[in-house]
Design an enzyme around this catalytic site. Structure first.
Site, PDB file in Angstrom:
ATOM      1  N   GLY A 191       0.818  -1.209   0.000  1.00 61.66           N
ATOM      2  CA  GLY A 191       0.000   0.000   0.000  1.00 61.66           C
ATOM      3  C   GLY A 191       0.850   1.257   0.000  1.00 61.66           C
ATOM      4  O   GLY A 191       0.320   2.376  -0.014  1.00 61.66           O
ATOM      5  N   HIS A 250       7.349  -8.243   3.361  1.00 66.29           N
ATOM      6  CA  HIS A 250       7.486  -6.898   2.799  1.00 66.29           C
ATOM      7  C   HIS A 250       8.567  -6.823   1.689  1.00 66.29           C
ATOM      8  O   HIS A 250       8.301  -6.352   0.593  1.00 66.29           O
ATOM      9  CB  HIS A 250       7.849  -5.889   3.889  1.00 66.29           C
ATOM     10  CG  HIS A 250       6.870  -5.842   5.034  1.00 66.29           C
ATOM     11  ND1 HIS A 250       5.539  -6.133   4.882  1.00 66.29           N
ATOM     12  CD2 HIS A 250       7.031  -5.524   6.343  1.00 66.29           C
ATOM     13  CE1 HIS A 250       4.922  -5.996   6.050  1.00 66.29           C
ATOM     14  NE2 HIS A 250       5.812  -5.635   6.955  1.00 66.29           N
ATOM     15  N   ARG A 370      13.466   5.528  -2.945  1.00 65.84           N
ATOM     16  CA  ARG A 370      13.358   5.568  -1.484  1.00 65.84           C
ATOM     17  C   ARG A 370      11.882   5.488  -1.098  1.00 65.84           C
ATOM     18  O   ARG A 370      11.106   6.390  -1.392  1.00 65.84           O
ATOM     19  CB  ARG A 370      14.007   6.840  -0.931  1.00 65.84           C
ATOM     20  CG  ARG A 370      14.132   6.787   0.589  1.00 65.84           C
ATOM     21  CD  ARG A 370      15.133   7.782   1.109  1.00 65.84           C
ATOM     22  NE  ARG A 370      14.656   9.127   0.865  1.00 65.84           N
ATOM     23  CZ  ARG A 370      15.393  10.127   0.398  1.00 65.84           C
ATOM     24  NH1 ARG A 370      16.654   9.949   0.091  1.00 65.84           N
ATOM     25  NH2 ARG A 370      14.867  11.325   0.226  1.00 65.84           N
ATOM     26  N   LYS A 380      21.686   8.137 -10.152  1.00 68.51           N
ATOM     27  CA  LYS A 380      23.062   8.638 -10.077  1.00 68.51           C
ATOM     28  C   LYS A 380      23.683   8.570 -11.469  1.00 68.51           C
ATOM     29  O   LYS A 380      23.682   7.516 -12.107  1.00 68.51           O
ATOM     30  CB  LYS A 380      23.870   7.777  -9.124  1.00 68.51           C
ATOM     31  CG  LYS A 380      23.476   7.953  -7.683  1.00 68.51           C
ATOM     32  CD  LYS A 380      24.598   7.423  -6.835  1.00 68.51           C
ATOM     33  CE  LYS A 380      24.083   6.896  -5.531  1.00 68.51           C
ATOM     34  NZ  LYS A 380      25.087   6.082  -4.854  1.00 68.51           N
TER      35      LYS A 380
HETATM   36  C1  BG6 Z   1       5.641  -4.484  10.459  1.00 67.00           C
HETATM   37  C2  BG6 Z   1       6.640  -5.186  11.315  1.00 67.00           C
HETATM   38  O1  BG6 Z   1       5.044  -5.382   9.569  1.00 67.00           O
HETATM   39  O2  BG6 Z   1       6.292  -3.467   9.734  1.00 67.00           O
HETATM   40  C3  BG6 Z   1       7.345  -4.218  12.250  1.00 67.00           C
HETATM   41  O3  BG6 Z   1       5.991  -6.184  12.097  1.00 67.00           O
HETATM   42  C4  BG6 Z   1       7.909  -3.058  11.475  1.00 67.00           C
HETATM   43  O4  BG6 Z   1       8.380  -4.875  12.960  1.00 67.00           O
HETATM   44  C5  BG6 Z   1       6.874  -2.467  10.537  1.00 67.00           C
HETATM   45  O5  BG6 Z   1       8.342  -2.088  12.404  1.00 67.00           O
HETATM   46  C6  BG6 Z   1       7.508  -1.438   9.618  1.00 67.00           C
HETATM   47  O6  BG6 Z   1       6.510  -0.804   8.871  1.00 67.00           O
HETATM   48  P1  BG6 Z   1       6.784   0.646   8.270  1.00 67.00           P
HETATM   49  O7  BG6 Z   1       5.578   0.911   7.460  1.00 67.00           O
HETATM   50  O8  BG6 Z   1       6.990   1.548   9.417  1.00 67.00           O
HETATM   51  O9  BG6 Z   1       8.035   0.508   7.452  1.00 67.00           O
END
Ligand code: BG6
Length: 484
Positions: A191, A250, A370, A380
């Site tokens: 998202g 992620h 980023r 770069k």
């Molecule tokens: C969560 C993890 O899924 O994502 C956490 O369980 C982490 O440990 C978090 O801090 C990070 O999310 P964001 O959106 O702050 O990068």
């Protein structure tokens, strides 16, 4: 959005996730007019015996910052909280869910009885251990009233299992109760604005098409750093570790979007088909291409066992065995308690063949995306250093979102994803076969860590992680730019 009544039920309403993410996201949607008071009702459900008013009091402080709140903010908060009702009950007995169904049904009848009037979104802000029983309860007692039309959807969060076997078991249990189009597996990285931008970037820009492959790209890094430890959630974290917490979900999702082939269309199934193919092409991870770390002081948390072998840092090379990526290392790196908070993708290009300027010494072309903080993309480049001499220097083409899109508020990941669930768009959610393929990649490594065969190296909080991670990066072929 469709017309009719919409009920959003947050299960685990008094927990951390609900307070910090789910309710604030709902509030933002409400403020933008996506949740109309005459259509929407929000229910909090949990075991704690509290009143509607007590739940509202608990949530208030998470919706706006007390100090900076304007009278309009406070009015919005008050109006939003009025939409919330609380029902208490256990997660495995019919009683509570029957009561919940009664409350939802009353609201649906009250609101009207047009087609699509029974839309029910269940958000499980709960630990996965109760998913099967909660799903069973929903299925038995709380499904939408078919005579009123509408739908029932269930949103689940990670950690979705602990390894391939447990995830598959969970998937089958839930799969017996709900069909895939009813299940929304959230990975909130999908998202994020710049993650969503990856598809556009790759497939709407002619200039990237011929470059995005093993002939031109030397290595890719996908990095997540946090500058705080596991404070307050050591007990949870210790059972999972950084690979299950961040990398398997992620970072791997980001890798899919960086590496996948062009989907036939933007239909969710077409996109997810391509992501699955990438995951299925990832080769087994080699032990000597993994560095694990645990920050000093992690075990001081009383909820963490003294002999914990859980990594709070991991860096590893993933290799994709296909025509586009053979030989290109994808370095996934994530760590807690590091020197900075940042998530970024770094695509490093190969050296210029037959270089006449000695560019190599200064650094290579690198495309950096980023994700946070301060969303940006920069490339770069080597340019002539302005002046009389024919010297070269590294510079950037820089697209910083804050500058370029002044005044535009970038939506929170959860806000966008919850809206998708209401709209019935599964593009940014993880499909069952995708989840399975993701666990297949990491399960052998995770089992070796769980069995204590692989051990994390210590690192200082506030550092870059273990030195061995930088050595791994060098081994993967990454070249630091001079002066960076
Ligand atoms: C969560 C993890 O899924 O994502 C956490 O369980 C982490 O440990 C978090 O801090 C990070 O999310 P964001 O959106 O702050 O990068």
């Amino acid at each position: 959005l469709e017309n009719g009544s919409l009920s959003i039920i947050v299960l685990g309403a008094s927990g951390d996730l609900a307070k910090k993410k789910t309710f604030p996201a709902l509030f933002n949607l409400f403020r933008q007019g996506f949740l109309q008071p005459n259509e929407v009702h929000i229910f909090g459900y949990a075991r704690t015996k509290i009143t509607d008013e007590e739940l509202r009091d608990r949530l208030r402080g998470y919706l706006v910052n007390d100090k900076g709140a304007s009278p309009k903010d406070l009015e919005d908060v008050a109006n939003f909280l009025q939409l919330i009702k609380y029902v208490s009950g256990s997660y495995d007995s019919g009683e509570g869910f029957q009561l919940l169904d009664k409350e939802i049904s009353e609201h649906e009848v009250l609101k009207n009885s047009t087609e699509g009037s029974s839309r029910r979104l269940f958000y499980l802000a709960l630990p996965p251990s109760v998913y099967p029983s909660v799903c069973k309860m929903i299925r038995h007692f709380c499904m939408n009233k078919t005579d009123l039309g509408g739908w029932t959807r269930v949103v689940v969060e990670k950690p979705f299992g602990k390894d391939l076997q447990s995830a598959e078991e969970l998937s089958s249990q839930i799969g017996e109760l709900f069909d895939e189009p009813q299940i929304y597996r959230i990975d909130h990285y999908l998202g994020k604005e710049l993650v969503q931008n990856l598809l556009v970037l790759r497939f709407a820009n002619r200039m990237f098409l011929p470059l995005w492959n093993r002939d031109n790209i030397d290595n890719v890094q996908i990095v997540f750093r946090e500058d705080f430890g596991t404070e307050g959630r050591g007990g949870y974290f210790d059972q999972y570790g950084i690979i299950r917490d961040i990398i398997q979900n992620h970072l791997l999702q980001v890798l899919c979007l960086v590496a996948m082939e062009k989907p036939v269309s933007l239909k969710p199934e077409h996109i997810r088909d391509e992501k699955v193919k990438v995951l299925q092409s990832v080769l087994p991870i080699k032990d000597d291409e993994v560095v694990l770390g645990q920050y000093d002081g992690y075990k001081d948390d009383p909820t963490v066992p003294d002999l914990s072998n859980t990594p709070t840092f991991a860096s590893m090379i993933l290799r994709i065995h296909n025509e586009r990526w053979e030989g290109v290392p994808f370095i996934l790196k994530a760590g807690k308690a590091l020197s900075s908070r940042k998530a970024e993708i770094r695509v490093q290009f190969k050296d210029v063949p037959g270089d006449i300027f000695k560019c190599k010494k200064q650094g290579r072309n690198e495309f950096v995306i980023r994700l946070q903080p301060s969303e940006a993309m920069y490339m770069k480049l080597t340019v002539k250093q302005p002046g009389l001499d024919m010297l070269t220097v590294q510079s950037e083409l820089d697209l910083s979102y804050r500058q370029r899109y002044q005044g535009v508020t970038i939506p929170e990941a959860y806000e966008r994803l919850i809206l998708d669930t209401i709209r019935g768009d599964q593009q940014h959610f993880v499909r069952r076969d995708e989840l399975k393929a993701a666990w297949e990649i990491f399960t052998p490594l995770l089992h070796r860590i769980d069995d204590g065969e692989l051990k994390p190296l210590p690192y200082k909080p506030g550092s870059r992680g273990p030195d061995a991670a930088d050595e791994l990066l060098e081994k993967a072929g990454y070249v630091q730019t001079l002066g960076y």
